[in-house]
Design a protein around this motif. Structure first.
Motif, mmCIF file in Angstrom:
data_model
loop_
_atom_site.group_PDB
_atom_site.id
_atom_site.type_symbol
_atom_site.label_atom_id
_atom_site.label_comp_id
_atom_site.label_asym_id
_atom_site.label_seq_id
_atom_site.Cartn_x
_atom_site.Cartn_y
_atom_site.Cartn_z
ATOM 1 N N GLU A 92 5.452 -10.266 18.577
ATOM 2 C CA GLU A 92 4.641 -9.802 17.457
ATOM 3 C C GLU A 92 5.495 -8.997 16.482
ATOM 4 O O GLU A 92 6.455 -8.325 16.867
ATOM 5 N N GLY A 93 5.120 -9.084 15.232
ATOM 6 C CA GLY A 93 5.796 -8.296 14.207
ATOM 7 C C GLY A 93 5.340 -6.855 14.271
ATOM 8 O O GLY A 93 4.157 -6.577 14.442
ATOM 9 N N VAL A 94 6.277 -5.939 14.149
ATOM 10 C CA VAL A 94 5.979 -4.511 14.219
ATOM 11 C C VAL A 94 6.081 -3.872 12.837
ATOM 12 O O VAL A 94 5.162 -3.194 12.385
ATOM 13 N N SER A 95 7.187 -4.111 12.187
ATOM 14 C CA SER A 95 7.423 -3.493 10.897
ATOM 15 C C SER A 95 8.503 -4.272 10.171
ATOM 16 O O SER A 95 9.294 -4.990 10.797
ATOM 17 N N CYS A 96 8.536 -4.133 8.855
ATOM 18 C CA CYS A 96 9.563 -4.808 8.074
ATOM 19 C C CYS A 96 9.797 -4.030 6.790
ATOM 20 O O CYS A 96 8.949 -3.224 6.384
ATOM 21 N N ILE A 97 10.940 -4.285 6.175
ATOM 22 C CA ILE A 97 11.277 -3.546 4.978
ATOM 23 C C ILE A 97 12.143 -4.394 4.066
ATOM 24 O O ILE A 97 13.037 -5.119 4.524
ATOM 25 N N ASN A 98 11.841 -4.310 2.787
ATOM 26 C CA ASN A 98 12.679 -4.937 1.780
ATOM 27 C C ASN A 98 13.800 -3.943 1.479
ATOM 28 O O ASN A 98 13.546 -2.864 0.947
ATOM 29 N N THR A 99 15.021 -4.283 1.846
ATOM 30 C CA THR A 99 16.113 -3.317 1.738
ATOM 31 C C THR A 99 16.489 -3.008 0.297
ATOM 32 O O THR A 99 17.082 -1.974 0.036
ATOM 33 N N SER A 100 16.135 -3.867 -0.634
ATOM 34 C CA SER A 100 16.520 -3.612 -2.026
ATOM 35 C C SER A 100 15.637 -2.552 -2.674
ATOM 36 O O SER A 100 16.112 -1.783 -3.508
ATOM 37 N N ASP A 101 14.365 -2.492 -2.279
ATOM 38 C CA ASP A 101 13.488 -1.502 -2.910
ATOM 39 C C ASP A 101 12.795 -0.579 -1.908
ATOM 40 O O ASP A 101 12.039 0.306 -2.305
ATOM 41 N N GLY A 102 13.044 -0.794 -0.625
ATOM 42 C CA GLY A 102 12.512 0.097 0.401
ATOM 43 C C GLY A 102 11.043 -0.090 0.712
ATOM 44 O O GLY A 102 10.455 0.736 1.413
ATOM 45 N N THR A 103 10.442 -1.168 0.249
ATOM 46 C CA THR A 103 9.019 -1.395 0.509
ATOM 47 C C THR A 103 8.813 -1.739 1.982
ATOM 48 O O THR A 103 9.347 -2.729 2.463
ATOM 49 N N PRO A 104 8.032 -0.916 2.713
ATOM 50 C CA PRO A 104 7.823 -1.182 4.134
ATOM 51 C C PRO A 104 6.453 -1.805 4.399
ATOM 52 O O PRO A 104 5.564 -1.764 3.559
ATOM 53 N N ASP A 105 6.310 -2.343 5.583
ATOM 54 C CA ASP A 105 5.008 -2.790 6.050
ATOM 55 C C ASP A 105 4.967 -2.606 7.560
ATOM 56 O O ASP A 105 6.012 -2.598 8.217
ATOM 57 N N TYR A 106 3.751 -2.461 8.088
ATOM 58 C CA TYR A 106 3.576 -2.185 9.508
ATOM 59 C C TYR A 106 2.381 -2.963 10.034
ATOM 60 O O TYR A 106 1.391 -3.169 9.336
ATOM 61 N N THR A 107 2.467 -3.343 11.286
ATOM 62 C CA THR A 107 1.289 -3.887 11.923
ATOM 63 C C THR A 107 0.331 -2.733 12.198
ATOM 64 O O THR A 107 0.749 -1.567 12.346
ATOM 65 N N ASP A 108 -0.960 -3.033 12.265
ATOM 66 C CA ASP A 108 -1.969 -1.974 12.349
ATOM 67 C C ASP A 108 -1.774 -1.056 13.545
ATOM 68 O O ASP A 108 -2.019 0.150 13.459
ATOM 69 N N SER A 109 -1.349 -1.598 14.669
ATOM 70 C CA SER A 109 -1.275 -0.800 15.890
ATOM 71 C C SER A 109 -0.209 0.288 15.853
ATOM 72 O O SER A 109 -0.225 1.188 16.695
ATOM 73 N N VAL A 110 0.710 0.226 14.901
ATOM 74 C CA VAL A 110 1.768 1.240 14.846
ATOM 75 C C VAL A 110 1.694 2.101 13.583
ATOM 76 O O VAL A 110 2.482 3.036 13.430
ATOM 77 N N LYS A 111 0.773 1.794 12.704
ATOM 78 C CA LYS A 111 0.654 2.575 11.464
ATOM 79 C C LYS A 111 0.363 4.039 11.793
ATOM 80 O O LYS A 111 -0.473 4.343 12.633
ATOM 81 N N GLY A 112 1.099 4.919 11.131
ATOM 82 C CA GLY A 112 0.947 6.341 11.374
ATOM 83 C C GLY A 112 1.804 6.855 12.522
ATOM 84 O O GLY A 112 1.930 8.071 12.700
ATOM 85 N N ARG A 113 2.391 5.939 13.302
ATOM 86 C CA ARG A 113 3.231 6.354 14.440
ATOM 87 C C ARG A 113 4.693 5.929 14.253
ATOM 88 O O ARG A 113 5.597 6.626 14.697
ATOM 89 N N PHE A 114 4.914 4.782 13.647
ATOM 90 C CA PHE A 114 6.263 4.253 13.456
ATOM 91 C C PHE A 114 6.641 4.344 11.986
ATOM 92 O O PHE A 114 5.807 4.184 11.095
#
Length: 131
Positions: free
Chosen positions: A46-68
């Motif tokens: 499963e995907g946990v988190s990802c980030i666009n390294t050029s602009d720093g835009t992150p995303d998170y799966t719901d189960s880790v939001k606020g913790r990771f």
């Protein structure tokens, strides 16, 4: 040669923290999207988190939001995953992966970066959370 090397895994008590690192080489760091994925025994990856390294835009799966928290250090070509308030269900092998922004623009448009097909993968690092 593209290489992704994860480190920082280990055994931690529930409620504790770990910081995973993904050291990248062999490509232009700021032209890639980096993702963290995990796979627990008997479960699908499963995907946990990802980030666009050029602009720093992150995303998170719901189960880790606020913790990771995912961050990058372009000077070190490294992506970090800070994991706080760990739970037993976070136990898994964690992998980092990379896909080029060219591929993203060509194939995925505005889709969530966790939905991309990543081209390059590391070997993984084990995270075990004990209760």
């Amino acid at each position: 040669e593209v290489q992704l090397v994860e480190s920082g895994g280990g055994l931690v008590q529930a409620g504790g923290s770990l910081r995973l690192s993904c050291a990248a080489s062999g490509f232009i760091f700021d032209e890639y999207v980096i993702g963290w994925f995990r796979q627990a025994p008997g479960k699908e990856r499963e995907g946990v988190s990802c980030i666009n390294t050029s602009d720093g835009t992150p995303d998170y799966t719901d189960s880790v939001k606020g913790r990771f928290t995912i961050t990058t250090d372009s000077a070190k070509n490294t992506v970090y995953l800070q994991m706080d308030t760990l739970k037993r269900e976070d136990t898994a092998v964690y992998y980092c992966a990379a896909v080029s922004e060219y591929e993203v623009t060509r194939w995925y448009g505005a889709q969530d970066c966790l939905s991309y097909e990543y081209d390059y993968w590391g070997q993984g690092t084990q995270v075990t959370v004990a209760s």
